[in-house]
Scaffold this active site. Structure first.
Site, PDB file in Angstrom:
ATOM      1  N   ASP A  47      39.795  45.814  42.660  1.00 37.10           N
ATOM      2  CA  ASP A  47      39.474  44.392  42.566  1.00 37.10           C
ATOM      3  C   ASP A  47      40.199  43.777  41.375  1.00 37.10           C
ATOM      4  O   ASP A  47      39.956  44.156  40.229  1.00 37.10           O
ATOM      5  CB  ASP A  47      37.955  44.227  42.379  1.00 37.10           C
ATOM      6  CG  ASP A  47      37.548  42.755  42.362  1.00 37.10           C
ATOM      7  OD1 ASP A  47      37.426  42.182  43.460  1.00 37.10           O
ATOM      8  OD2 ASP A  47      37.384  42.183  41.267  1.00 37.10           O
ATOM      9  N   TYR A  52      42.706  37.150  36.058  1.00 36.10           N
ATOM     10  CA  TYR A  52      42.563  38.263  35.113  1.00 36.10           C
ATOM     11  C   TYR A  52      43.874  38.536  34.368  1.00 36.10           C
ATOM     12  O   TYR A  52      43.878  39.237  33.361  1.00 36.10           O
ATOM     13  CB  TYR A  52      42.120  39.555  35.810  1.00 36.10           C
ATOM     14  CG  TYR A  52      40.793  39.494  36.537  1.00 36.10           C
ATOM     15  CD1 TYR A  52      39.909  38.422  36.359  1.00 36.10           C
ATOM     16  CD2 TYR A  52      40.402  40.506  37.403  1.00 36.10           C
ATOM     17  CE1 TYR A  52      38.705  38.363  37.033  1.00 36.10           C
ATOM     18  CE2 TYR A  52      39.185  40.465  38.081  1.00 36.10           C
ATOM     19  CZ  TYR A  52      38.350  39.379  37.892  1.00 36.10           C
ATOM     20  OH  TYR A  52      37.152  39.331  38.564  1.00 36.10           O
ATOM     21  N   LYS A  77      42.311  37.355  43.989  1.00 33.94           N
ATOM     22  CA  LYS A  77      41.560  36.097  44.144  1.00 33.94           C
ATOM     23  C   LYS A  77      42.403  34.896  43.741  1.00 33.94           C
ATOM     24  O   LYS A  77      43.246  34.990  42.838  1.00 33.94           O
ATOM     25  CB  LYS A  77      40.289  36.126  43.279  1.00 33.94           C
ATOM     26  CG  LYS A  77      39.482  37.411  43.394  1.00 33.94           C
ATOM     27  CD  LYS A  77      38.150  37.345  42.675  1.00 33.94           C
ATOM     28  CE  LYS A  77      37.520  38.729  42.575  1.00 33.94           C
ATOM     29  NZ  LYS A  77      38.003  39.533  41.464  1.00 33.94           N
ATOM     30  N   HIS A 110      38.076  32.380  44.248  1.00 34.71           N
ATOM     31  CA  HIS A 110      37.336  32.971  43.117  1.00 34.71           C
ATOM     32  C   HIS A 110      36.011  32.251  42.847  1.00 34.71           C
ATOM     33  O   HIS A 110      34.990  32.889  42.610  1.00 34.71           O
ATOM     34  CB  HIS A 110      38.229  32.946  41.872  1.00 34.71           C
ATOM     35  CG  HIS A 110      37.898  34.006  40.874  1.00 34.71           C
ATOM     36  ND1 HIS A 110      38.851  34.617  40.092  1.00 34.71           N
ATOM     37  CD2 HIS A 110      36.715  34.570  40.512  1.00 34.71           C
ATOM     38  CE1 HIS A 110      38.260  35.502  39.303  1.00 34.71           C
ATOM     39  NE2 HIS A 110      36.970  35.492  39.541  1.00 34.71           N
ATOM     40  N   LYS A 232      33.351  48.458  36.714  1.00 31.95           N
ATOM     41  CA  LYS A 232      34.562  48.656  35.894  1.00 31.95           C
ATOM     42  C   LYS A 232      34.249  49.679  34.815  1.00 31.95           C
ATOM     43  O   LYS A 232      33.185  49.636  34.190  1.00 31.95           O
ATOM     44  CB  LYS A 232      34.986  47.333  35.262  1.00 31.95           C
ATOM     45  CG  LYS A 232      36.082  47.469  34.215  1.00 31.95           C
ATOM     46  CD  LYS A 232      35.525  47.490  32.797  1.00 31.95           C
ATOM     47  CE  LYS A 232      36.587  47.782  31.758  1.00 31.95           C
ATOM     48  NZ  LYS A 232      36.012  48.001  30.411  1.00 31.95           N
TER      49      LYS A 232
HETATM   50  N1  LIG Z   1      34.204  37.336  41.216  1.00 33.54           N
HETATM   51  C1  LIG Z   1      33.848  37.098  39.974  1.00 33.54           C
HETATM   52  O1  LIG Z   1      33.634  35.934  39.571  1.00 33.54           O
HETATM   53  C2  LIG Z   1      33.704  38.245  39.016  1.00 33.54           C
HETATM   54  C3  LIG Z   1      33.097  38.047  37.759  1.00 33.54           C
HETATM   55  C4  LIG Z   1      32.971  39.144  36.902  1.00 33.54           C
HETATM   56  C5  LIG Z   1      33.438  40.392  37.304  1.00 33.54           C
HETATM   57  N2  LIG Z   1      34.060  40.559  38.515  1.00 33.54           N
HETATM   58  C6  LIG Z   1      34.583  41.884  38.955  1.00 33.54           C
HETATM   59  O2  LIG Z   1      33.521  42.833  38.901  1.00 33.54           O
HETATM   60  C7  LIG Z   1      33.933  43.957  38.114  1.00 33.54           C
HETATM   61  C8  LIG Z   1      32.737  44.628  37.467  1.00 33.54           C
HETATM   62  O3  LIG Z   1      31.988  43.728  36.664  1.00 33.54           O
HETATM   63  P1  LIG Z   1      31.938  43.820  35.062  1.00 33.54           P
HETATM   64  O4  LIG Z   1      33.133  44.546  34.582  1.00 33.54           O
HETATM   65  O5  LIG Z   1      31.676  42.449  34.568  1.00 33.54           O
HETATM   66  O6  LIG Z   1      30.604  44.627  34.745  1.00 33.54           O
HETATM   67  P2  LIG Z   1      29.994  46.060  35.116  1.00 33.54           P
HETATM   68  O7  LIG Z   1      30.876  46.819  36.016  1.00 33.54           O
HETATM   69  O8  LIG Z   1      28.592  45.796  35.494  1.00 33.54           O
HETATM   70  O9  LIG Z   1      29.940  46.750  33.687  1.00 33.54           O
HETATM   71  C9  LIG Z   1      31.080  47.156  33.008  1.00 33.54           C
HETATM   72  C10 LIG Z   1      30.641  47.724  31.656  1.00 33.54           C
HETATM   73  O10 LIG Z   1      29.871  48.906  31.853  1.00 33.54           O
HETATM   74  C11 LIG Z   1      30.469  50.001  31.151  1.00 33.54           C
HETATM   75  N3  LIG Z   1      30.305  51.192  32.010  1.00 33.54           N
HETATM   76  C12 LIG Z   1      30.800  51.396  33.249  1.00 33.54           C
HETATM   77  N4  LIG Z   1      30.388  52.583  33.733  1.00 33.54           N
HETATM   78  C13 LIG Z   1      29.619  53.149  32.781  1.00 33.54           C
HETATM   79  C14 LIG Z   1      28.913  54.370  32.691  1.00 33.54           C
HETATM   80  N5  LIG Z   1      28.901  55.252  33.684  1.00 33.54           N
HETATM   81  N6  LIG Z   1      28.219  54.635  31.537  1.00 33.54           N
HETATM   82  C15 LIG Z   1      28.206  53.746  30.524  1.00 33.54           C
HETATM   83  N7  LIG Z   1      28.864  52.565  30.548  1.00 33.54           N
HETATM   84  C16 LIG Z   1      29.560  52.266  31.664  1.00 33.54           C
HETATM   85  C17 LIG Z   1      31.909  49.622  30.939  1.00 33.54           C
HETATM   86  O11 LIG Z   1      32.403  50.165  29.727  1.00 33.54           O
HETATM   87  P3  LIG Z   1      33.741  51.083  29.638  1.00 33.54           P
HETATM   88  O12 LIG Z   1      34.844  50.339  30.325  1.00 33.54           O
HETATM   89  O13 LIG Z   1      33.939  51.200  28.160  1.00 33.54           O
HETATM   90  O14 LIG Z   1      33.391  52.370  30.318  1.00 33.54           O
HETATM   91  C18 LIG Z   1      31.822  48.097  30.796  1.00 33.54           C
HETATM   92  O15 LIG Z   1      31.482  47.737  29.467  1.00 33.54           O
HETATM   93  C19 LIG Z   1      34.935  43.336  37.121  1.00 33.54           C
HETATM   94  O16 LIG Z   1      35.732  44.322  36.509  1.00 33.54           O
HETATM   95  C20 LIG Z   1      35.705  42.408  38.048  1.00 33.54           C
HETATM   96  O17 LIG Z   1      36.654  43.135  38.824  1.00 33.54           O
HETATM   97  C21 LIG Z   1      34.176  39.495  39.381  1.00 33.54           C
END
Ligand SMILES: NC(=O)c1ccc[n+]([C@@H]2O[C@H](COP(=O)([O-])OP(=O)(O)OC[C@H]3O[C@@H](n4cnc5c(N)ncnc54)[C@H](OP(=O)(O)O)[C@@H]3O)[C@@H](O)[C@H]2O)c1
Length: 278
Positions: A47, A52, A77, A110, A232
């Site tokens: 994704d 980004y 997106k 998006h 992520k």
């Molecule tokens: N469509 C939209 O508007 C929108 C908005 C926001 C995000 N997104 C997409 O959704 C994806 C995921 O969302 P997000 O990155 O905001 O949040 P998330 O996946 O809920 O959380 C990511 C955080 O959790 C940590 N993490 C991941 N796995 C872990 C584990 N097993 N143990 C401990 N910590 C862990 C990561 O740290 P480390 O990297 O240090 O491991 C990072 O700080 C984004 O990367 C993006 O592609 C889309």
């Protein structure tokens, strides 16, 4: 597509892996490295987004890895500034060039940006790109019921996916229920609540009961709600661990305990009704 991750069917007949890899906020070099590590871990759904600023790194990571194009599923997106019919066509060409690909599997609007009122025009351009074979599936992100209905009413084409903020303490059950009725697959962004739920005592208790990590419990919750999580991580061991969310089951009691965390006040991102991309 050959993958050990289960595949789900979209409303247009294409298949999507049941868990993906998020790339925000990685920059190009970080994204290139993370994508290769995620491929090695077993991820096949990636994704990214024009916004980004890492499509180029994601593309380099994907095309330099020994994996067939048909064996990966690439999502990008359309950014708000590019909404509109002609500008969508142009922006899509630019994304494809940065990704170094001849098609994407899923292209999403998006954010709806209702005040801009260009999402229907953008959608019409995406329908054309899909007919031309340059996008396999078309969808949206952060769309509310009224935005989904307008697309359907004005074009007759239902999005394959709505990618929304969704985590155990912000469950969005009504919207997810509507998606099911309309045949739209839900993708969950920030499925770990951007990390804030990893230390939650309710989640910890459930994780201990199953001998799993809190991240695995949170991802399994998304899966059990019928949605596709796209966590992520920049750490290979976490990338791998997060994929091990398919080999256990949450009980009705676990789901009940997680439901106590849910509140409409727990969003971490913008409210789609008013959100304006800067
Ligand atoms: N469509 C939209 O508007 C929108 C908005 C926001 C995000 N997104 C997409 O959704 C994806 C995921 O969302 P997000 O990155 O905001 O949040 P998330 O996946 O809920 O959380 C990511 C955080 O959790 C940590 N993490 C991941 N796995 C872990 C584990 N097993 N143990 C401990 N910590 C862990 C990561 O740290 P480390 O990297 O240090 O491991 C990072 O700080 C984004 O990367 C993006 O592609 C889309």
């Amino acid at each position: 597509m050959t993958t050990s991750i289960p595949l789900l069917k979209l409303n247009d007949g294409h298949k999507i892996p049941a868990m993906g890899f998020g790339t925000y906020p990685l920059d190009n070099p970080q994204a290139e490295k993370a994508v290769r590590e995620a491929l090695t871990a077993g991820y096949r759904l990636f994704d990214t987004a024009s916004r980004y600023g890492n499509e180029s790194g994601v593309g380099t990571g994907l095309v330099s890895f020994d994996v067939g194009r048909e064996d990966i599923f690439v999502t990008t997106k359309l950014r708000g500034a590019d909404q509109g019919y002609d500008s969508t066509l142009r922006a899509f060409d630019e994304s494809l060039a940065r990704l170094k690909m001849s098609y994407v599997d899923l292209y999403l609007i998006h954010w709806p940006l209702p005040a801009k009122d260009q999402y229907v025009e953008s959608w019409k351009a995406m329908i054309r790109l899909q007919k031309e074979g340059r996008i396999r599936s078309i969808g949206v992100s952060n769309f509310l019921p009224e935005h989904l209905q307008r697309l359907i009413d004005e074009t007759g084409v239902t999005p394959a996916v709505n990618q929304i903020e969704m985590h155990a303490d912000f469950a969005q059950s009504e919207l997810v229920g509507l998606h099911k009725k309309l045949g739209i697959l839900t993708e969950a962004w920030s499925p770990l609540g951007r990390g804030k739920l990893l230390e939650n005592p309710v989640v910890k208790r459930i994780a201990d009961r199953h001998g799993k990590s809190t991240a695995q419990v949170l991802l399994r919750w998304v899966i059990d709600c019928g949605a596709v999580p796209i966590p992520k991580s920049a750490h290979p061991e976490r990338m791998r661990a997060n994929l091990h969310s398919f080999d256990f089951q949450l009980t009705p009691d676990d789901m009940g305990d997680l439901a106590t965390l849910d509140s409409p006040h727990n969003r971490t991102g913008g409210d789609p009704a008013t959100y304006v991309e800067e």
